[in-house]
Write an enzyme that holds these catalytic residues in place. Structure first.
Site, PDB file in Angstrom:
ATOM      1  N   LYS A   1       4.362 -30.315 -35.695  1.00  0.00           N
ATOM      2  CA  LYS A   1       5.700 -29.754 -35.984  1.00  0.00           C
ATOM      3  C   LYS A   1       6.023 -28.616 -35.033  1.00  0.00           C
ATOM      4  CE  LYS A   1       7.788 -26.180 -38.469  1.00  0.00           C
ATOM      5  NZ  LYS A   1       7.442 -24.804 -38.878  1.00  0.00           N
TER       6      LYS A   1
ATOM      7  N   CYS B   1      22.046 -30.681 -57.718  1.00  0.00           N
ATOM      8  CA  CYS B   1      22.695 -31.985 -57.548  1.00  0.00           C
ATOM      9  C   CYS B   1      24.168 -31.945 -57.949  1.00  0.00           C
ATOM     10  CB  CYS B   1      21.953 -33.042 -58.363  1.00  0.00           C
ATOM     11  SG  CYS B   1      20.246 -33.316 -57.838  1.00  0.00           S
TER      12      CYS B   1
END
Length: 379
Positions: free
Chosen positions: A265, A347
């Site tokens: 990464k 959400c």
């Protein structure tokens, strides 16, 4: 009382009869048998001093021993019909034998096959082939762009690409490498503060880090995660950069990965920012988590989630257009820091919930309304 008659033959052709009264023997487990071997006395043997007078046969009673009848196991064998196998791929019995150094080989083999869907099943038809993009991925990406444009995230102002932005190119490249090293398991604002303190103390070059005391570096970068180890690795990296790259940083992915404390990464991030050389997607925990929630990545041939960021990177690079490889990291990192958070994703504030498999699953949980609406708990 019964009477026993014993006849004793004599030499004078006469027979002397002796009548002896005796008690009747009860019927028991005893039986009469003649004495044998050393105890047998033959009727032909004569007693010394007698005139051919034979000794009467003596009968004794002996206990009969019980003979245990043994039944062979083969006679009592029960024939068991083999059970019908429900699975066609059950391992042979030899596969259960312990093998040194390979104790979990069978377990991993079974686990790898139990989640693979049969080709003829309906669910298998939903598995994407390698390189095939997921449905509506472009709409999802567009929705994330809209949400990110209306809300700033820490990565926008304190990410690794902001490190040493005012420094000369060579010094800035080292600053980006140092920031990537310190960012592992550390929040952006903590990493940014550590880089700022190093820069204020003129310790953001390879030469300065090499000459500085390790304790001083450790105090300046605290409280980044694993600051003691990172201070040691930072000193080692500075020495390598001075000896091999004349104070600059490596310009290839392989050389970056050879540095202590630098993983895939970080290496891809440094290549993208410091050298403007895109060789792969930088995938951290945020990108790894969100790509799995969206169903964008999976293990080859299955619907299983990827287990590591490196698996996510390989799966994502199979279908994501290359012009999205660089911006996808800050885009999803900021989305994960503000809306799609690890424990309580908001959400209810997300405009792509209709495309998110994880959001639909939350509707069945008791706290789904709180999660989808943002919840009343502190985020």
């Amino acid at each position: 009382m019964p009477v026993a008659v014993i006849r004793v033959p004599c030499s004078l052709n006469t027979t002397i009869g002796l009548i002896v009264k005796c008690k009747k023997m009860p019927n028991t487990r005893f039986s009469s048998k003649s004495l044998q071997s050393k105890t047998d006395i033959s009727t032909s043997d004569t007693v010394p001093g007698s005139n051919e007078v034979s000794v009467p046969e003596i009968r004794v009673f002996a206990r009969k021993r019980k003979v245990k009848t043994t039944v062979e196991a083969a006679e009592k064998e029960v024939k068991v019909e083999p059970r019908k196998q429900k699975l066609s791929s059950l391992p042979d019995i030899e596969e259960f034998a312990y093998k040194k150094g390979n104790g979990s080989a069978l377990i991993s083999k079974l686990k790898s096959t139990e989640n693979v869907l049969p080709v003829d099943s309906e669910a298998a038809s939903t598995i994407r082939s390698a390189g095939e993009p997921p449905l509506n991925w472009d709409k999802v990406l567009e929705g994330i762009h809209k949400m990110r444009s209306s809300e700033d995230a820490p990565v926008d102002t304190m990410g690794c690409e902001k490190a040493g932005i005012s420094l000369p190119p060579e010094e800035r490249r080292f600053a980006v490498l140092a920031s990537a090293l310190l960012s592992s398991q550390t929040k952006d604002h903590v990493t940014h503060g550590a880089i700022q303190r190093l820069q204020q103390n003129n310790l953001l070059t390879a030469d300065a880090i090499d000459k500085a005391d390790e304790t001083a570096i450790k105090d300046l970068i605290y409280p980044v995660g694993f600051y003691t180890r990172k201070a040691s690795n930072l000193k080692k990296i500075a020495k390598i950069c001075l000896l091999k790259y004349d104070g600059d940083i490596p310009s290839s992915l392989e050389d970056l990965l050879s540095l202590p404390g630098i993983g895939p990464k970080m290496a891809h991030l440094v290549m993208n920012i410091a050298w403007n050389n895109v060789q792969g997607i930088c995938v951290d925990t945020h990108v790894h988590r969100i790509c799995n929630r969206l169903g964008w990545v999976a293990r080859p041939g299955t619907k299983q989630k990827t287990s590591t960021p490196e698996e996510t990177r390989e799966a994502l690079q199979l279908w994501l257009p290359k012009d999205e490889w660089v911006p996808i990291n800050p885009l999803l990192v900021g989305f994960g820091q503000t809306i799609c958070t690890p424990l309580r994703p908001r959400c209810g504030m997300c405009c792509i919930s209709e495309f998110c498999p994880s959001a639909f699953k939350e509707t069945s949980s008791p706290t789904s309304k709180q999660k989808r609406s943002g919840g009343s708990k502190k985020l």
